[in-house]
Design a protein around this motif. Structure first.
Motif, PDB file in Angstrom:
ATOM      1  N   GLU A 158       0.948  -1.006   0.060  1.00  0.00           N
ATOM      2  CA  GLU A 158       0.092  -0.026   0.010  1.00  0.00           C
ATOM      3  C   GLU A 158       0.783   1.051   0.051  1.00  0.00           C
ATOM      4  O   GLU A 158       0.866   2.025  -0.966  1.00  0.00           O
ATOM      5  N   ARG A 159       1.829   0.959   0.803  1.00  0.00           N
ATOM      6  CA  ARG A 159       2.890   2.270   0.839  1.00  0.00           C
ATOM      7  C   ARG A 159       3.625   2.617  -0.272  1.00  0.00           C
ATOM      8  O   ARG A 159       3.673   3.833  -0.979  1.00  0.00           O
ATOM      9  N   LEU A 160       3.857   1.664  -0.875  1.00  0.00           N
ATOM     10  CA  LEU A 160       4.922   1.415  -2.376  1.00  0.00           C
ATOM     11  C   LEU A 160       3.830   2.325  -3.422  1.00  0.00           C
ATOM     12  O   LEU A 160       4.078   2.728  -4.374  1.00  0.00           O
ATOM     13  N   ALA A 161       2.605   1.780  -3.303  1.00  0.00           N
ATOM     14  CA  ALA A 161       1.832   2.227  -4.245  1.00  0.00           C
ATOM     15  C   ALA A 161       1.566   3.805  -4.346  1.00  0.00           C
ATOM     16  O   ALA A 161       1.180   4.481  -5.691  1.00  0.00           O
ATOM     17  N   ARG A 162       1.721   4.486  -3.213  1.00  0.00           N
ATOM     18  CA  ARG A 162       1.566   5.913  -3.194  1.00  0.00           C
ATOM     19  C   ARG A 162       2.839   6.708  -2.812  1.00  0.00           C
ATOM     20  O   ARG A 162       2.702   7.773  -2.522  1.00  0.00           O
ATOM     21  N   ALA A 163       3.910   5.891  -3.095  1.00  0.00           N
ATOM     22  CA  ALA A 163       5.275   6.404  -2.898  1.00  0.00           C
ATOM     23  C   ALA A 163       5.314   7.806  -3.652  1.00  0.00           C
ATOM     24  O   ALA A 163       5.071   7.827  -4.888  1.00  0.00           O
ATOM     25  N   ARG A 164       6.060   8.525  -3.058  1.00  0.00           N
ATOM     26  CA  ARG A 164       6.484  10.114  -3.905  1.00  0.00           C
ATOM     27  C   ARG A 164       7.423   9.736  -5.137  1.00  0.00           C
ATOM     28  O   ARG A 164       8.577   8.647  -5.014  1.00  0.00           O
ATOM     29  N   VAL A 165       7.210  10.249  -6.102  1.00  0.00           N
ATOM     30  CA  VAL A 165       7.973  10.034  -7.184  1.00  0.00           C
ATOM     31  C   VAL A 165       8.394  11.670  -7.849  1.00  0.00           C
ATOM     32  O   VAL A 165       7.604  12.240  -8.104  1.00  0.00           O
ATOM     33  N   GLU A 166       9.498  12.188  -7.550  1.00  0.00           N
ATOM     34  CA  GLU A 166       9.875  13.574  -7.689  1.00  0.00           C
ATOM     35  C   GLU A 166      11.304  13.544  -8.312  1.00  0.00           C
ATOM     36  O   GLU A 166      12.205  12.577  -8.128  1.00  0.00           O
ATOM     37  N   ARG A 167      11.801  14.632  -8.673  1.00  0.00           N
ATOM     38  CA  ARG A 167      13.256  15.020  -8.888  1.00  0.00           C
ATOM     39  C   ARG A 167      14.332  15.050  -7.608  1.00  0.00           C
ATOM     40  O   ARG A 167      13.638  15.550  -6.646  1.00  0.00           O
TER      41      ARG A 167
END
Length: 275
Positions: A158-167
Motif C-alpha cells: 500500500e505504501r509503495l503504491a502511493r510513494a512519492r516520485v519527484e526529482r
C-alpha cells in the motif's frame, strides 16, 4: 570462497610469492577478502564469484569516489581486473568498529560524519527517476524469498503504491554505512567495503545508522552531524526511502542466511511502518 584458478593467476601476476595472512570474508556471499603480505607490505585481495556485482561497484568506487579520503582514511586501489572480478588495495590497520569500544563513542561518529561529508561533497547531479526505481526495487524484493510477515507485506505494498516520485539530487554514496564497515586505529576512523557504492540521494547513507547505532543514542547522531553538517533527511520522500531500505535489508539478509542482519532489517521495517 577460494580464488578461482583464473583469479589466482591474475593475483600471482600482480603479487608473485604473496603469502595469505588471514581470511576476512563474512562467509555469507561469494566474496573473498584476503589479507596478504607481499614484499613486506600488507595488502587486501578481494574477489567475487561469477554472479557477484559488488567487486565491479567496488572498483568503480575506488576509481571515482575515494579520492577525498586518501591516503589513510580509505584503502587505495593498486590493481583491478574487472573481467576476473578481482582487485588489490592497500591494507588499513585497525579493528572493526562494530563490537569495539569505539562503537559507542561520540567521537567515532563525528569522524565518520566528517568522512562521509567529504565523500558526498565531491559531486552531485539531478535525477528524475531514482525514486521510482527505488519503489520498483522494493517491490521486486517482495517477490523473492523473505520472512517479512504477511500483514506487513500488505502495508508495504500500500505504501509503495502511493510513494512519492519527484526529482532528487544524487551524490556518490557508500551504500552500506555502518560500524561494521568502519575501522578504528589509534583513535582514527576510516571507511572500508565499497561494494554497494553508487549514485544515490545523500540521505540513503543514513538509513542503517538511524535504525541501528543511533537507536536510543541521540548523542551519537548529534556527533555524526557535528562532523557531517546539514541533515539530508529533511525531505518528504525520506519515509519511503526508509521503507525501501528496510525491505531490501530484510530480504537480502534472509537470502544469504545472515540472521542477525535479517533481524536488524525486520526491526528497520517495523520502525518504518510505525513512522
Amino acid at each position: 570462497m577460494p580464488l578461482s584458478s583464473r583469479q589466482q593467476a591474475v593475483v600471482d601476476g600482480w603479487l608473485p610469492g604473496a603469502e595469505v595472512v588471514a581470511d576476512h570474508a563474512w562467509g555469507l556471499v561469494d566474496t573473498t577478502v584476503l589479507q596478504v603480505r607481499h614484499q613486506g607490505q600488507e595488502l587486501t585481495v578481494k574477489a567475487g564469484g561469477p554472479d557477484n556485482h559488488h567487486i565491479g561497484r567496488e572498483i568503480d568506487a575506488h576509481e571515482h569516489f575515494t579520492a577525498p579520503l586518501l591516503p589513510d582514511r580509505a584503502p587505495r586501489l593498486l590493481h583491478a581486473d574487472r573481467a576476473s572480478s578481482v582487485l588489490v588495495t592497500t591494507w588499513l590497520p585497525g579493528h572493526l568498529v562494530e563490537g569495539h569500544a569505539a562503537e559507542v563513542q561520540p567521537e567515532t561518529y563525528r569522524q565518520a560524519g566528517e568522512l562521509l561529508g567529504r565523500w558526498h561533497g565531491q559531486a552531485s547531479r539531478p535525477d528524475e527517476g531514482w525514486l521510482a526505481e527505488q519503489r520498483d526495487r522494493a517491490a521486486r524484493w517482495l517477490d523473492q524469498p523473505h520472512r517479512i510477515p504477511p500483514e506487513q507485506v500488505d502495508l508495504i505494498q500500500e505504501r509503495l503504491a502511493r510513494a512519492r516520485v519527484e526529482r532528487v539530487t544524487l551524490v556518490p554514496t557508500h551504500g552500506d554505512l555502518s560500524p561494521r564497515n568502519w575501522l578504528v586505529h589509534r583513535g582514527r576512523i576510516s571507511l572500508i567495503d565499497f561494494g554497494r557504492a553508487a549514485w544515490r540521494p545523500a540521505a540513503t547513507d543514513l538509513a542503517r545508522l538511524e535504525a541501528g547505532a543511533w537507536r536510543d543514542r541521540p548523542d551519537l547522531e548529534a556527533a555524526f552531524f557535528a562532523g557531517y553538517g546539514q541533515d539530508p533527511r529533511a525531505t518528504d520522500w525520506w519515509p519511503d526511502t526508509q521503507l525501501a531500505e528496510a525491505v531490501g535489508t530484510a530480504a537480502w539478509a534472509h537470502q544469504v542466511g545472515d540472521e542477525p542482519f535479517e533481524r536488524h532489517g525486520l526491526q528497520m521495517l517495523s520502525d518504518a511502518l510505525a513512522g
